[in-house]
Design a protein around this motif. Structure first.
Motif, PDB file in Angstrom:
ATOM      1  N   VAL A  34       3.549  -9.267  -8.487  1.00 14.09           N
ATOM      2  CA  VAL A  34       3.709  -9.531  -9.915  1.00 14.09           C
ATOM      3  C   VAL A  34       2.427 -10.125 -10.491  1.00 14.09           C
ATOM      4  CG1 VAL A  34       4.962 -10.886 -11.635  1.00 14.09           C
ATOM      5  CG2 VAL A  34       6.210  -9.784  -9.760  1.00 14.09           C
ATOM      6  N   ARG A  41       8.220  -7.864 -13.881  1.00 15.56           N
ATOM      7  CA  ARG A  41       9.567  -8.391 -13.743  1.00 15.56           C
ATOM      8  C   ARG A  41      10.235  -8.428 -15.120  1.00 15.56           C
ATOM      9  NH1 ARG A  41       9.789 -13.686 -10.295  1.00 15.56           N
ATOM     10  NH2 ARG A  41       8.813 -14.499 -12.189  1.00 15.56           N
ATOM     11  N   TYR A  47      12.391  -5.888 -10.395  1.00 17.65           N
ATOM     12  CA  TYR A  47      10.967  -5.536 -10.370  1.00 17.65           C
ATOM     13  C   TYR A  47      10.826  -4.079 -10.808  1.00 17.65           C
ATOM     14  CZ  TYR A  47      10.590  -9.895  -7.872  1.00 17.65           C
ATOM     15  OH  TYR A  47      10.658 -11.222  -7.538  1.00 17.65           O
TER      16      TYR A  47
END
Length: 349
Positions: A34, A41, A47
């Motif tokens: 991320v 996200r 995700y």
């Protein structure tokens, strides 16, 4: 071991944390992915490889799934809007939603919530909402498209019709699967609503076909949104073929259909009256045309109430002429794509 990006992509663009952990991905790897922008996200535990402005990402960030016109557009649905406003489907008891400006939230019944991928409702449910929320001619065009789309079988379209309100099912009786574009569908609906007899994709010399033939006289060709120089000579040749067969050629652009239909109506009636002086002026078919505009945020058209048994199998059938070459190419691309389209079925987490 597959990478996080590969796992999410194969899953269709979004995957829950627990599914990634089952594949041996460690929490610290998710955090790093991320941070590095490999995945994003949209909401806690999920995700995604979708871009932040992707309507599917937006729907997930709100706390639901994409539905209606925005979902159908991603499947290739025909409509005026290039980017319909996102509509987010959530369960009736949904809470802790993250509201966003310009995004509408709708609460759907359990049967809608129970099927479809994590980022969008099932295509059947998306089509139901798109049809009832569209303008009348747009709703007909959506049904024309659905009959040509690889996302729906005749049986599934029958299911969609069953889910429509009884005074909206009549939309399928206006449909013609031979229409090959949104503008063709809109033009056909408008001519029919004005009382004309309209045939679609009528053969002409050279193995070609006329988009619309109105009252047997007017050969209407729809040029689409953009002008293609490489088709100029072919278009002029088709106009000559239309004339040689005793019809009056008329070539319409997107701008004429969208913003100057009153001029098209006058020109069509004049051309037909001069060609067949004895032919009476068409009368608007009030029994099939939509009713006047209803209250805001309500459906702005209604058809005669129909039971599901009042509809015929040919209202759901695919085109008899088959798909165009561009449509076949789109289907081939879809077949080669992983489970990344809205047709990926299966309950969401």
């Amino acid at each position: 071991m597959n990478s996080i990006q590969e796992l999410v992509t194969v899953a269709g663009g979004a995957l829950h944390r627990r599914d990634l952990l089952r594949h041996g991905i460690r929490p610290r790897e998710l955090t790093r992915a991320v941070r590095d922008g490999i995945v994003r996200r949209p909401r806690r535990g999920w995700y995604s490889t979708f871009e932040p402005d992707d309507p599917r990402f937006i729907a997930m960030s709100v706390g639901g799934r994409l539905t209606g016109a925005a979902a159908v557009k991603l499947l290739g649905g025909w409509m005026w809007a290039a980017d319909p406003p996102p509509v987010v489907s959530v369960a009736r008891n949904a809470a802790r939603l993250h509201r966003r400006r310009g995004v509408r939230v709708v609460h759907d019944r359990p049967s809608v919530v129970a099927r479809g991928p994590a980022w969008a409702v099932d295509p059947r449910d998306a089509l139901v909402r798109a049809v009832v929320e569209a303008e009348f001619e747009g709703a007909v065009a959506l049904w024309d498209w659905a009959r040509r789309s690889p996302h729906f079988t005749p049986a599934e379209l029958h299911e969609v019709a069953r889910a429509l309100p009884s005074d909206a099912r009549g939309i399928v009786t206006w449909s013609d699967a031979e229409s090959q574009s949104f503008l063709e569908s809109v033009g056909r609906v408008r001519f029919v609503a004005d009382g004309h007899d309209v045939q679609t994709q009528v053969g002409v010399e050279g193995g070609r076909s006329i988009d619309l033939v109105v009252d047997g006289v007017l050969g209407v060709e729809i040029d689409g949104y953009a002008f293609h120089a490489d088709s100029f000579e072919a278009d002029r040749s088709k106009d000559l073929a239309i004339t040689c067969e005793g019809r009056v050629p008329m070539r319409l652009s997107s701008a004429l259909i969208r913003r100057a239909w009153h001029r098209v109506t006058v020109a069509a009636r004049e051309a037909i009256a001069r060609h067949i002086p004895s032919l009476p002026l068409p009368r608007r078919q009030a029994s099939r045309a939509p009713s006047p505009r209803l209250a805001p945020r309500r459906r702005r058209w209604r058809c005669r109430r129909l039971g599901i048994d009042d509809l015929r199998s040919d209202h759901f059938a695919p085109p008899q002429r088959g798909l165009t070459s561009s449509e076949r190419e789109a289907v081939a691309l879809l077949d080669r794509r992983p489970a990344s389209d809205l047709a990926s079925a299966g309950p969401h987490s």
